[in-house]
Design a protein around this motif. Structure first.
Motif, PDB file in Angstrom:
ATOM      1  N   VAL A   1       0.738  -1.051  -0.065  1.00  0.00           N
ATOM      2  CA  VAL A   1       0.079   0.164  -0.188  1.00  0.00           C
ATOM      3  C   VAL A   1       0.861   1.529  -0.339  1.00  0.00           C
ATOM      4  CG1 VAL A   1      -2.085   1.112   1.298  1.00  0.00           C
ATOM      5  CG2 VAL A   1      -1.648  -0.973   1.631  1.00  0.00           C
ATOM      6  N   LYS A   2       2.372   1.423   1.028  1.00  0.00           N
ATOM      7  CA  LYS A   2       2.827   2.551   0.838  1.00  0.00           C
ATOM      8  C   LYS A   2       4.143   1.888  -0.440  1.00  0.00           C
ATOM      9  CE  LYS A   2       1.183   3.428   4.907  1.00  0.00           C
ATOM     10  NZ  LYS A   2       0.351   4.792   4.672  1.00  0.00           N
ATOM     11  N   GLU A   3       3.605   1.640  -1.239  1.00  0.00           N
ATOM     12  CA  GLU A   3       4.192   1.496  -2.272  1.00  0.00           C
ATOM     13  C   GLU A   3       5.896   1.390  -2.333  1.00  0.00           C
ATOM     14  OE1 GLU A   3       3.627   4.321  -4.919  1.00  0.00           O
ATOM     15  OE2 GLU A   3       1.642   3.692  -5.759  1.00  0.00           O
ATOM     16  N   ILE A   4       6.454   0.508  -1.016  1.00  0.00           N
ATOM     17  CA  ILE A   4       7.684   0.152  -0.693  1.00  0.00           C
ATOM     18  C   ILE A   4       8.260  -0.355  -1.319  1.00  0.00           C
ATOM     19  CG2 ILE A   4       9.480  -0.329   1.175  1.00  0.00           C
ATOM     20  CD1 ILE A   4       7.558   1.013   3.057  1.00  0.00           C
ATOM     21  N   GLU A   5       8.672  -0.651  -2.473  1.00  0.00           N
ATOM     22  CA  GLU A   5       8.872  -1.336  -3.671  1.00  0.00           C
ATOM     23  C   GLU A   5      10.202  -2.006  -2.640  1.00  0.00           C
ATOM     24  OE1 GLU A   5       9.325   0.462  -7.451  1.00  0.00           O
ATOM     25  OE2 GLU A   5       7.487   0.333  -7.450  1.00  0.00           O
ATOM     26  N   THR A   6      10.531  -3.027  -3.119  1.00  0.00           N
ATOM     27  CA  THR A   6      11.851  -3.869  -3.540  1.00  0.00           C
ATOM     28  C   THR A   6      11.867  -5.260  -4.121  1.00  0.00           C
ATOM     29  OG1 THR A   6      13.786  -5.291  -1.596  1.00  0.00           O
ATOM     30  CG2 THR A   6      10.541  -5.320  -1.173  1.00  0.00           C
ATOM     31  N   ASP A   7      12.491  -6.096  -4.396  1.00  0.00           N
ATOM     32  CA  ASP A   7      13.387  -7.473  -4.354  1.00  0.00           C
ATOM     33  C   ASP A   7      12.587  -8.016  -4.153  1.00  0.00           C
ATOM     34  OD1 ASP A   7      14.424  -9.030  -6.904  1.00  0.00           O
ATOM     35  OD2 ASP A   7      15.219  -9.573  -5.097  1.00  0.00           O
ATOM     36  N   LEU A   8      11.759  -9.320  -4.594  1.00  0.00           N
ATOM     37  CA  LEU A   8      10.919 -10.707  -4.298  1.00  0.00           C
ATOM     38  C   LEU A   8      11.459 -11.633  -3.331  1.00  0.00           C
ATOM     39  CD1 LEU A   8       8.019 -11.552  -3.369  1.00  0.00           C
ATOM     40  CD2 LEU A   8       8.473 -12.752  -5.679  1.00  0.00           C
ATOM     41  N   TRP A   9      12.736 -11.342  -4.537  1.00  0.00           N
ATOM     42  CA  TRP A   9      13.622 -12.547  -3.766  1.00  0.00           C
ATOM     43  C   TRP A   9      14.510 -12.226  -2.851  1.00  0.00           C
ATOM     44  CZ3 TRP A   9      11.735 -17.129  -5.708  1.00  0.00           C
ATOM     45  CH2 TRP A   9      10.611 -17.181  -6.684  1.00  0.00           C
ATOM     46  N   GLY A  10      15.838 -11.294  -2.565  1.00  0.00           N
ATOM     47  CA  GLY A  10      16.489 -10.655  -1.933  1.00  0.00           C
ATOM     48  C   GLY A  10      15.499 -10.323  -0.592  1.00  0.00           C
ATOM     49  N   PHE A  11      14.091  -9.840  -0.794  1.00  0.00           N
ATOM     50  CA  PHE A  11      13.630  -9.312   0.759  1.00  0.00           C
ATOM     51  C   PHE A  11      13.206 -10.293   1.410  1.00  0.00           C
ATOM     52  CE2 PHE A  11       9.664  -8.619   2.898  1.00  0.00           C
ATOM     53  CZ  PHE A  11       9.523  -8.256   3.596  1.00  0.00           C
ATOM     54  N   THR A  12      12.810 -12.066   0.796  1.00  0.00           N
ATOM     55  CA  THR A  12      12.268 -12.850   1.096  1.00  0.00           C
ATOM     56  C   THR A  12      13.842 -13.928   1.567  1.00  0.00           C
ATOM     57  OG1 THR A  12      10.510 -13.599  -0.691  1.00  0.00           O
ATOM     58  CG2 THR A  12      11.527 -15.297   0.718  1.00  0.00           C
ATOM     59  N   TRP A  13      14.902 -13.515   1.102  1.00  0.00           N
ATOM     60  CA  TRP A  13      16.315 -14.263   1.872  1.00  0.00           C
ATOM     61  C   TRP A  13      16.274 -13.740   2.887  1.00  0.00           C
ATOM     62  CZ3 TRP A  13      20.376 -11.778   2.195  1.00  0.00           C
ATOM     63  CH2 TRP A  13      21.789 -12.297   3.429  1.00  0.00           C
ATOM     64  N   ALA A  14      16.359 -12.409   2.562  1.00  0.00           N
ATOM     65  CA  ALA A  14      16.403 -11.134   4.383  1.00  0.00           C
ATOM     66  C   ALA A  14      15.687 -11.285   5.460  1.00  0.00           C
ATOM     67  CB  ALA A  14      15.980 -10.091   4.120  1.00  0.00           C
ATOM     68  N   GLN A  15      14.232 -11.788   5.002  1.00  0.00           N
ATOM     69  CA  GLN A  15      13.208 -12.499   6.259  1.00  0.00           C
ATOM     70  C   GLN A  15      13.901 -13.566   6.235  1.00  0.00           C
ATOM     71  OE1 GLN A  15      10.888 -13.964   7.237  1.00  0.00           O
ATOM     72  NE2 GLN A  15      10.097 -14.795   4.945  1.00  0.00           N
ATOM     73  N   PHE A  16      13.847 -14.856   5.972  1.00  0.00           N
ATOM     74  CA  PHE A  16      14.350 -15.602   6.387  1.00  0.00           C
ATOM     75  C   PHE A  16      15.807 -15.886   6.824  1.00  0.00           C
ATOM     76  CE2 PHE A  16      12.362 -18.497   2.341  1.00  0.00           C
ATOM     77  CZ  PHE A  16      10.561 -18.390   3.233  1.00  0.00           C
ATOM     78  N   LEU A  17      16.648 -14.839   6.247  1.00  0.00           N
ATOM     79  CA  LEU A  17      17.637 -14.716   7.348  1.00  0.00           C
ATOM     80  C   LEU A  17      17.659 -14.219   8.739  1.00  0.00           C
ATOM     81  CD1 LEU A  17      20.943 -14.734   7.454  1.00  0.00           C
ATOM     82  CD2 LEU A  17      20.969 -12.404   6.832  1.00  0.00           C
TER      83      LEU A  17
END
Length: 320
Positions: free
Chosen positions: A182-198
């Motif tokens: 909603v806030k249009e905070i754009e990020t790479d899908l794969w990179g963000f998923t890896w970061a939250q997994f880490l």
């Protein structure tokens, strides 16, 4: 698999994939208990997904986040969806019993609707609220159709509190992902998923070591690592990626209602294995599916049910 490909998949298919793997996780985890305790299984499930996705990032075209803001979001999402939900389910199962833990964790959609209303102003129609209640009732019937041992006294209270914290964390993490859209905070899908997994995996280390009993784990068994590989690849990596993309395109309440379905999937898997559930369980499965269908009925949609761009699979994110 590419980001563009993920963006073209219809949301119901994304959620169907997620629920299949989350449902299969019940059966796989049950097998893993022959080799290790809940703490070790939980930690390795998250850690294996983290390592696997890191190795796949160059192939998938993913980029490790560089923005402090994205890392803060990843920390919050990882803490909620990975650390609190998995640890809460493990502790709740151990101290309160699997039936109580399953029911309480499935209260997460109600918390998600509340959080989305407060933070995003998402409205929910009465029909969708009714569908959520119907779906939850179905889950309760499924779980209670096969009574299992429950805890008692202080241990029981501790288990209930732990799994409720897990449900709140799971709901909050889902709404944070929606908030990013909603806030249009754009990020790479794969990179963000890896970061939250880490982030989630690191926070799980104390839980894994304290609850998991590493000395009793059968580390040398190939079957153990086969189950861990499945849990890391399917229920953790593939399921969460699909879930995040779905949250980018549908409101929180509509997406979270699908999380009632894993017990149904687990039941179907048992049927395929020749273990037919009793009539009460089958009734609960039917009620759960009906509840999710009500939530997704066109008449349950409100003016807020419009797709929003977030972790956009087709977008370029040079600064993520």
């Amino acid at each position: 698999m590419t980001d563009s490909f993920m963006g073209r998949i219809p949301v119901p298919i994304l959620l169907g994939i997620t629920m299949f793997f989350w449902g299969a996780a019940f059966n796989a985890t049950d097998i893993a208990f022959d080799y290790a305790g809940a703490g070790i299984i939980t930690l390795l499930r998250a850690a294996s997904a983290t390592i696997l996705l890191l190795l796949l990032l160059p192939v998938l075209g993913g980029k490790i986040p560089r923005s402090r803001r994205i890392w803060v979001c990843a920390l919050l999402v990882g803490a909620g969806s990975t650390t609190l939900s998995l640890a809460g389910l493990g502790l709740g199962t151990q101290y309160a019993g699997p039936a109580i833990a399953s029911v309480l964790l499935n209260s997460a959609p109600f918390f998600a609707v509340l959080f989305a209303r407060v933070s995003l102003g998402e409205r929910i129609k009465l029909l969708r609220a009714f569908g959520l209640v119907v779906g939850f009732v179905g889950v309760v019937i499924i779980v209670l159709s096969n009574p299992t041992e429950t805890g008692s006294g202080g241990d029981f209270v501790f288990g209930v509190v732990a799994v409720m914290i897990g449900a709140v964390g799971y709901a909050a993490a889902s709404v944070i992902v929606r908030w990013m859209s909603v806030k249009e905070i754009e990020t790479d899908l794969w990179g963000f998923t890896w970061a939250q997994f880490l982030c989630g995996s690191i926070l799980l280390i104390p839980f894994g070591l304290l609850v998991g009993d590493p000395g009793a784990t059968q580390w040398g068994e190939p079957g153990f690592w086969a189950v861990i590989a499945f849990l890391g690849l399917g229920p953790q990596l593939i399921a969460y990626v699909c879930f995040f993309v779905a949250l980018a395109r549908w409101p929180s309440g509509r997406v979270m209602a699908w999380s009632f379905l894993p017990p149904v999937v687990a039941g179907v898997i048992e049927i395929l294995r020749g273990n037919i559930p009793n009539a009460v369980a089958l009734l609960g499965m039917a009620i759960t599916v009906a509840g999710v269908a009500i939530v997704n009925h066109p008449k349950a949609e409100s003016a807020d049910d419009h797709p929003v761009a977030t972790i956009d699979p087709d977008a370029e994110h040079p600064t993520a």
